[in-house]
Write a protein that holds these residues in place. Structure first.
Motif, PDB file in Angstrom:
ATOM      1  N   GLN A 145       0.842  -1.200   0.000  1.00  0.00           N
ATOM      2  CA  GLN A 145       0.000   0.000   0.000  1.00  0.00           C
ATOM      3  C   GLN A 145       0.878   1.250   0.000  1.00  0.00           C
ATOM      4  N   ALA A 159      -0.436   5.544  -4.768  1.00  0.00           N
ATOM      5  CA  ALA A 159      -0.862   4.470  -5.669  1.00  0.00           C
ATOM      6  C   ALA A 159      -2.343   4.586  -5.994  1.00  0.00           C
ATOM      7  N   VAL A 162      -3.221  -1.271  -7.132  1.00  0.00           N
ATOM      8  CA  VAL A 162      -2.399  -2.365  -6.617  1.00  0.00           C
ATOM      9  C   VAL A 162      -2.838  -3.597  -7.388  1.00  0.00           C
ATOM     10  N   ALA A 194       2.367  -1.749  -6.529  1.00  0.00           N
ATOM     11  CA  ALA A 194       1.549  -0.548  -6.411  1.00  0.00           C
ATOM     12  C   ALA A 194       2.116   0.480  -7.382  1.00  0.00           C
TER      13      ALA A 194
END
Length: 136
Positions: free
Chosen positions: A19, A23, A26, A95
């Motif tokens: 994470q 981003a 993902v 990500a």
């Protein structure tokens, strides 16, 4: 994060690990052990690796992918040892700022790992076994 393990892969941990606040996407690729190859029933898979070289090669692949697709964070984990049907053999999580880059980066990483990294797979069937080439 890159590592090889004989333990089950915790996909949720890897998802949390990649994470990143910048981003927009993902992407996770999970390669699993299937029960059938062509017309043969697979009982299990066995993976062996040249650990030091495998990790070095995976790092090179991920570095190339990071430059091309602006990967913000990544995780690549590959199993070794004996794997049962349904288990994850490899997990790649990336990500990126945008979804297309995440898809393309994951595909590039898994395809290049299979072609270039010293990790070997043996398929064990009900009536025999065979070492499988990454791209027969």
């Amino acid at each position: 994060m890159i590592y090889l393990t004989e333990n089950k892969i915790d996909v949720n941990y890897l998802l949390d690990f990649v994470q990143h606040e910048e981003a927009g996407a993902v992407d996770i690729f999970i390669g699993t052990v299937r029960s059938k190859t062509s017309d043969k029933k697979v009982v299990r898979l066995e993976y062996e690796a040249y650990d030091t070289m495998a990790i070095k090669k995976i790092q090179e692949i991920v570095s190339q992918a990071t430059q091309q697709w602006n990967i913000l964070k990544y995780a690549v984990v590959h199993r070794k040892g004996i794997l049962q049907i349904g288990e994850a053999a490899v997990v790649i999580a990336v990500a990126t700022p945008h979804r297309q880059a995440a898809f393309e980066a994951c595909k590039y990483i898994i395809d290049t790992i299979k072609a270039n990294v010293p990790i070997w797979k043996k398929e064990v069937y009900e009536n025999g076994e065979i070492w499988v080439a990454a791209h027969p």
